[in-house]
Every structure is written in structure tokens, then in C-alpha cells.
Scaffold this motif. Structure first.
Motif, PDB file in Angstrom:
ATOM      1  N   ARG A  49      55.171  41.212  53.165  1.00  0.00           N
ATOM      2  CA  ARG A  49      54.245  40.103  53.469  1.00  0.00           C
ATOM      3  C   ARG A  49      52.793  40.555  53.356  1.00  0.00           C
ATOM      4  N   SER A  50      52.527  41.766  53.796  1.00  0.00           N
ATOM      5  CA  SER A  50      51.171  42.286  53.777  1.00  0.00           C
ATOM      6  C   SER A  50      50.632  42.398  52.351  1.00  0.00           C
ATOM      7  N   ILE A  51      51.425  42.931  51.429  1.00  0.00           N
ATOM      8  CA  ILE A  51      50.945  43.056  50.042  1.00  0.00           C
ATOM      9  C   ILE A  51      50.824  41.683  49.395  1.00  0.00           C
ATOM     10  N   GLN A  52      51.664  40.754  49.790  1.00  0.00           N
ATOM     11  CA  GLN A  52      51.584  39.391  49.245  1.00  0.00           C
ATOM     12  C   GLN A  52      50.284  38.702  49.657  1.00  0.00           C
ATOM     13  N   SER A  53      49.730  39.080  50.804  1.00  0.00           N
ATOM     14  CA  SER A  53      48.548  38.391  51.312  1.00  0.00           C
ATOM     15  C   SER A  53      47.233  39.082  50.970  1.00  0.00           C
ATOM     16  N   VAL A  54      47.270  40.205  50.241  1.00  0.00           N
ATOM     17  CA  VAL A  54      46.038  40.893  49.868  1.00  0.00           C
ATOM     18  C   VAL A  54      45.236  40.004  48.917  1.00  0.00           C
ATOM     19  N   SER A  55      43.962  39.864  49.211  1.00  0.00           N
ATOM     20  CA  SER A  55      43.076  39.046  48.389  1.00  0.00           C
ATOM     21  C   SER A  55      42.415  39.918  47.326  1.00  0.00           C
ATOM     22  N   LEU A  56      42.470  39.477  46.080  1.00  0.00           N
ATOM     23  CA  LEU A  56      41.809  40.177  44.978  1.00  0.00           C
ATOM     24  C   LEU A  56      40.820  39.222  44.311  1.00  0.00           C
ATOM     25  N   PRO A  57      39.647  39.035  44.887  1.00  0.00           N
ATOM     26  CA  PRO A  57      38.696  38.101  44.286  1.00  0.00           C
ATOM     27  C   PRO A  57      38.182  38.633  42.955  1.00  0.00           C
ATOM     28  N   GLY A  58      37.980  37.742  42.018  1.00  0.00           N
ATOM     29  CA  GLY A  58      37.466  38.122  40.711  1.00  0.00           C
ATOM     30  C   GLY A  58      35.984  38.412  40.771  1.00  0.00           C
ATOM     31  N   SER A  59      35.477  39.057  39.745  1.00  0.00           N
ATOM     32  CA  SER A  59      34.042  39.294  39.660  1.00  0.00           C
ATOM     33  C   SER A  59      33.539  38.657  38.376  1.00  0.00           C
ATOM     34  N   GLY A  60      32.332  38.138  38.440  1.00  0.00           N
ATOM     35  CA  GLY A  60      31.745  37.574  37.229  1.00  0.00           C
ATOM     36  C   GLY A  60      32.081  36.123  37.056  1.00  0.00           C
ATOM     37  N   ARG A  61      32.901  35.811  36.080  1.00  0.00           N
ATOM     38  CA  ARG A  61      33.207  34.453  35.671  1.00  0.00           C
ATOM     39  C   ARG A  61      33.731  33.575  36.802  1.00  0.00           C
ATOM     40  N   LYS A  62      33.230  32.362  36.888  1.00  0.00           N
ATOM     41  CA  LYS A  62      33.642  31.470  37.967  1.00  0.00           C
ATOM     42  C   LYS A  62      34.790  30.549  37.561  1.00  0.00           C
ATOM     43  N   ILE A 114      45.043  49.340  45.225  1.00  0.00           N
ATOM     44  CA  ILE A 114      44.747  48.211  46.109  1.00  0.00           C
ATOM     45  C   ILE A 114      44.402  48.703  47.511  1.00  0.00           C
ATOM     46  N   GLU A 115      45.087  49.725  47.975  1.00  0.00           N
ATOM     47  CA  GLU A 115      44.786  50.281  49.304  1.00  0.00           C
ATOM     48  C   GLU A 115      43.342  50.787  49.357  1.00  0.00           C
ATOM     49  N   ASN A 116      42.859  51.356  48.259  1.00  0.00           N
ATOM     50  CA  ASN A 116      41.503  51.897  48.214  1.00  0.00           C
ATOM     51  C   ASN A 116      40.456  50.849  47.873  1.00  0.00           C
ATOM     52  N   GLY A 117      40.850  49.734  47.265  1.00  0.00           N
ATOM     53  CA  GLY A 117      39.923  48.635  47.089  1.00  0.00           C
ATOM     54  C   GLY A 117      39.515  48.245  45.683  1.00  0.00           C
ATOM     55  N   ARG A 118      39.604  49.096  44.683  1.00  0.00           N
ATOM     56  CA  ARG A 118      39.103  48.775  43.351  1.00  0.00           C
ATOM     57  C   ARG A 118      40.244  48.622  42.350  1.00  0.00           C
ATOM     58  N   VAL A 119      40.284  47.469  41.682  1.00  0.00           N
ATOM     59  CA  VAL A 119      41.296  47.210  40.662  1.00  0.00           C
ATOM     60  C   VAL A 119      40.575  46.939  39.357  1.00  0.00           C
ATOM     61  N   ARG A 120      40.844  47.749  38.359  1.00  0.00           N
ATOM     62  CA  ARG A 120      40.216  47.577  37.048  1.00  0.00           C
ATOM     63  C   ARG A 120      41.318  47.292  36.050  1.00  0.00           C
ATOM     64  N   HIS A 121      41.135  46.231  35.239  1.00  0.00           N
ATOM     65  CA  HIS A 121      42.196  45.826  34.319  1.00  0.00           C
ATOM     66  C   HIS A 121      41.603  45.130  33.102  1.00  0.00           C
ATOM     67  N   PRO A 122      42.350  45.104  31.974  1.00  0.00           N
ATOM     68  CA  PRO A 122      41.866  44.376  30.798  1.00  0.00           C
ATOM     69  C   PRO A 122      41.914  42.872  31.047  1.00  0.00           C
ATOM     70  N   VAL A 123      40.962  42.157  30.473  1.00  0.00           N
ATOM     71  CA  VAL A 123      40.900  40.704  30.646  1.00  0.00           C
ATOM     72  C   VAL A 123      41.953  40.073  29.744  1.00  0.00           C
ATOM     73  N   PHE A 124      42.932  39.420  30.345  1.00  0.00           N
ATOM     74  CA  PHE A 124      44.020  38.757  29.626  1.00  0.00           C
ATOM     75  C   PHE A 124      44.634  39.643  28.554  1.00  0.00           C
ATOM     76  N   GLY A 125      44.817  40.914  28.880  1.00  0.00           N
ATOM     77  CA  GLY A 125      45.474  41.836  27.970  1.00  0.00           C
ATOM     78  C   GLY A 125      44.583  42.391  26.870  1.00  0.00           C
ATOM     79  N   ASN A 126      43.320  41.963  26.783  1.00  0.00           N
ATOM     80  CA  ASN A 126      42.390  42.431  25.759  1.00  0.00           C
ATOM     81  C   ASN A 126      41.810  43.767  26.202  1.00  0.00           C
ATOM     82  N   ARG A 127      42.216  44.830  25.555  1.00  0.00           N
ATOM     83  CA  ARG A 127      41.813  46.167  25.974  1.00  0.00           C
ATOM     84  C   ARG A 127      40.365  46.494  25.597  1.00  0.00           C
ATOM     85  N   ARG A 128      39.681  45.605  24.895  1.00  0.00           N
ATOM     86  CA  ARG A 128      38.261  45.814  24.602  1.00  0.00           C
ATOM     87  C   ARG A 128      37.363  45.202  25.672  1.00  0.00           C
ATOM     88  N   ARG A 129      37.966  44.400  26.542  1.00  0.00           N
ATOM     89  CA  ARG A 129      37.186  43.733  27.583  1.00  0.00           C
ATOM     90  C   ARG A 129      37.858  43.972  28.937  1.00  0.00           C
TER      91      ARG A 129
END
Length: 168
Positions: A49-62, A114-129
Motif C-alpha cells: 500500500r505504501s509504494i502504491q501511494s507514493v506521489s511522483l509529481p512531474g516536472s516541467g510540462r503541465k 524512489i526511497e531517495n527521491g529522484r526518478v530520472r526516465h526517458p520521456v515516453f520511451g524517447n531516449r534522447r529526451r
């Protein structure tokens, strides 16, 4: 930092395991294992339940951009990797842990990220962004374990008392 939670090798548990072995009661051993597993299940559910409720707000685009390129929901995938194992024998006990082998290769470090706070990932699978999302360090693992351990210990002690009474 996520790791396993174990209740192992306490003197009472080791002594009881020896008594069970001497008594030769496979039924008693199976029942003890089942009850110890049930004692650990609330902690497993709380972690899920705890991992299900973790909030990952996006940055940048609204505005959201479209469907996810992956069919696996992140939080559900991580919750499915929280496991329980019960051991009987030389070092009996219960263990609640995160099984990295049940995670896809690209998500194996995600619980720690997630425990440490920073999640970095490609935008919609695009590895250039790439995008960075920040999880508020909620301690989804450490705080949940800290809150659940007293109940788990108390329940295991209760089970040990019940089995000890059955042996006498």
C-alpha cells in the motif's frame, strides 16, 4: 534504503525449532510456518500500500502528452515484488523483502531510487529526451517497516507461545 526485514535466530525460535525436530511433528512445523507467514502478511500488505501511494509529481510540462508506451504500471509492478519467506531449520524466522528478480531489468533499482527521491526516465520511451521526477522522501520502505515491526514481532511471539503449549 529498502532491504529485507527479518526476525531470525532469536533464542526462543531456535529452541522451539529444535523441540519441533525432536518431537518429529511435521504437522506442528507446517502450522508454525503458516502462522509465522500470517504474522508477516500485514507488513507485506502495508509495504505494498505504501509504494502504491507514493506521489511522483512531474516536472516541467503541465499538460499530459498521451498514453504510456509501457503496459506495466510502475507502482503496481513494485508492489508485486514485495515478498515473504519463512524458514525453519538451523536459523528459523520470517523475512519480508523486495525481490529484485520479479522486477523488469529497467526497474531493478527503482525502489531505492524512489526511497531517495529522484526518478530520472526517458520521456515516453524517447531516449534522447529525459525527464526528472522527484518523489518526496516519504520513507515508503523504512517508515513502514519501522511501524510494522512491533506488531510482527508480537504476533511471532504469540505463535511461538501457542506452539510451545502444543509441545507440552
Amino acid at each position: 534504503m529498502p532491504s529485507s526485514v527479518q526476525i531470525l535466530g532469536t533464542g526462543q525460535l531456535v529452541d522451539l525449532s529444535r523441540q519441533l525436530r525432536r518431537a518429529g511433528g511435521p504437522r506442528l512445523r507446517q502450522n508454525m510456518g503458516r502462522h509465522i507467514r500470517r504474522a508477516a502478511e500485514p507488513l507485506q500488505k502495508d509495504l505494498q500500500r505504501s509504494i502504491q501511494s507514493v506521489s511522483l509529481p512531474g516536472s516541467g510540462r503541465k499538460v499530459r502528452g498521451g498514453p504510456s508506451p509501457t503496459t506495466r504500471p510502475l507502482r503496481t509492478t513494485l508492489a508485486g515484488a514485495v515478498r515473504i519467506s519463512v524458514r525453519q531449520g538451523a536459523s528459523p524466522g520470517a523475512r519480508v523483502w523486495l525481490d529484485r528478480s520479479r522486477l523488469p531489468a529497467d526497474l531493478r533499482n527503482m525502489p531505492w531510487v524512489i526511497e531517495n527521491g529522484r526518478v530520472r526516465h526517458p520521456v515516453f520511451g524517447n531516449r534522447r529526451r529525459w525527464a526528472t521526477q522527484w518523489a518526496r522522501p516519504t520513507g515508503w520502505w523504512s517508515r513502514t517497516v519501522q511501524a510494522g515491526m512491533p506488531k510482527m514481532r508480537a504476533e511471532v511471539e504469540r505463535v511461538l507461545g501457542d506452539v510451545r503449549r502444543d509441545l507440552q
